[in-house]
Design an enzyme around this catalytic site. Structure first.
Site, PDB file in Angstrom:
ATOM      1  N   CYS A   7      -5.543 -25.194 -12.688  1.00  0.00           N
ATOM      2  CA  CYS A   7      -6.623 -26.081 -13.139  1.00  0.00           C
ATOM      3  C   CYS A   7      -8.012 -25.476 -12.987  1.00  0.00           C
ATOM      4  O   CYS A   7      -8.990 -26.074 -13.410  1.00  0.00           O
ATOM      5  CB  CYS A   7      -6.560 -27.414 -12.377  1.00  0.00           C
ATOM      6  SG  CYS A   7      -7.001 -27.265 -10.638  1.00  0.00           S
ATOM      7  N   CYS A  20      -4.938 -25.123  -3.806  1.00  0.00           N
ATOM      8  CA  CYS A  20      -5.940 -25.707  -4.705  1.00  0.00           C
ATOM      9  C   CYS A  20      -6.431 -27.039  -4.130  1.00  0.00           C
ATOM     10  O   CYS A  20      -5.631 -27.877  -3.727  1.00  0.00           O
ATOM     11  CB  CYS A  20      -5.331 -25.937  -6.087  1.00  0.00           C
ATOM     12  SG  CYS A  20      -6.464 -26.760  -7.227  1.00  0.00           S
ATOM     13  N   CYS A  71      -2.534  30.931  11.529  1.00  0.00           N
ATOM     14  CA  CYS A  71      -3.694  31.772  11.824  1.00  0.00           C
ATOM     15  C   CYS A  71      -3.686  32.315  13.241  1.00  0.00           C
ATOM     16  O   CYS A  71      -4.544  33.122  13.597  1.00  0.00           O
ATOM     17  CB  CYS A  71      -4.999  30.988  11.577  1.00  0.00           C
ATOM     18  SG  CYS A  71      -5.309  29.707  12.820  1.00  0.00           S
ATOM     19  N   ASP A  87      16.594   7.194  23.247  1.00  0.00           N
ATOM     20  CA  ASP A  87      17.001   8.127  24.300  1.00  0.00           C
ATOM     21  C   ASP A  87      16.768   9.582  23.902  1.00  0.00           C
ATOM     22  O   ASP A  87      17.141  10.492  24.638  1.00  0.00           O
ATOM     23  CB  ASP A  87      18.472   7.894  24.680  1.00  0.00           C
ATOM     24  CG  ASP A  87      19.401   8.083  23.495  1.00  0.00           C
ATOM     25  OD1 ASP A  87      18.895   8.135  22.357  1.00  0.00           O
ATOM     26  OD2 ASP A  87      20.617   8.189  23.713  1.00  0.00           O
ATOM     27  N   GLU A  88      16.162   9.806  22.746  1.00  0.00           N
ATOM     28  CA  GLU A  88      15.822  11.166  22.352  1.00  0.00           C
ATOM     29  C   GLU A  88      14.390  11.471  22.776  1.00  0.00           C
ATOM     30  O   GLU A  88      13.555  10.577  22.835  1.00  0.00           O
ATOM     31  CB  GLU A  88      15.957  11.327  20.830  1.00  0.00           C
ATOM     32  CG  GLU A  88      17.405  11.274  20.358  1.00  0.00           C
ATOM     33  CD  GLU A  88      17.478  11.271  18.840  1.00  0.00           C
ATOM     34  OE1 GLU A  88      16.447  11.474  18.187  1.00  0.00           O
ATOM     35  OE2 GLU A  88      18.585  11.053  18.325  1.00  0.00           O
ATOM     36  N   CYS A  99      -7.546  26.198  11.395  1.00  0.00           N
ATOM     37  CA  CYS A  99      -7.242  26.193   9.955  1.00  0.00           C
ATOM     38  C   CYS A  99      -6.655  24.863   9.495  1.00  0.00           C
ATOM     39  O   CYS A  99      -6.380  24.677   8.323  1.00  0.00           O
ATOM     40  CB  CYS A  99      -6.281  27.326   9.608  1.00  0.00           C
ATOM     41  SG  CYS A  99      -4.575  27.053  10.173  1.00  0.00           S
TER      42      CYS A  99
HETATM   43 ZN   LIG Z   1      -5.308 -26.634  -9.218  1.00  0.00          ZN
HETATM   44 ZN   LIG Z   2      -4.326  27.700  12.355  1.00  0.00          ZN
END
Ligand SMILES: [Zn+2]
Ligand SMILES: [Zn+2]
Length: 107
Positions: A7, A20, A71, A87-88, A99
């Site tokens: 509306c 609304c 680098c 557990d890891e 770099c």
């Molecule tokens: Zn409405």
């Molecule tokens: Zn680097």
């Protein structure tokens, strides 16, 4: 500001939906949809890893016991994330301060 598609009256936010004020038509808020989309993305393991690898490392702690493969620089930012089962051991993500090469290390 959002207007009713039925509306054209002004809509107000109510319990996370836009309702609304004239005819009662309601729809999900755009922000809510966007938030759900993001959290769904984060639930995928692959996406978590990609997100962390691409994360902004500036301001993160640095480690000087590493050597950049690209680098040879010896200082890198790092973050530690649990990417596998509980557990890891967690994975360390590095970003070379010189770099900006990124790599991960499995402890
Ligand atoms: Zn409405
Ligand atoms: Zn680097």
């Amino acid at each position: 500001m959002q207007f009713c598609e039925e509306c054209g009256s002004m809509m107000v936010s109510e319990d996370g939906r836009m309702v609304c004020t004239s005819c009662g038509h309601s729809e999900a808020r755009d922000e809510e949809r966007a938030a759900r989309f993001v959290s769904t993305e984060e639930q995928s393991d692959d996406d978590v890893i990609e997100t962390e690898e691409g994360a902004n490392f500036e301001g993160k702690p640095t480690s000087d016991d590493v050597t950049c493969d690209d680098c040879g620089h010896g200082v890198a930012w790092y973050t530690i994330k649990q990417t596998g089962a509980a557990d890891e051991p967690p994975t360390r993500f590095f970003k070379c301060k010189d770099c900006h090469n990124r790599w991960r290390e499995y402890n």
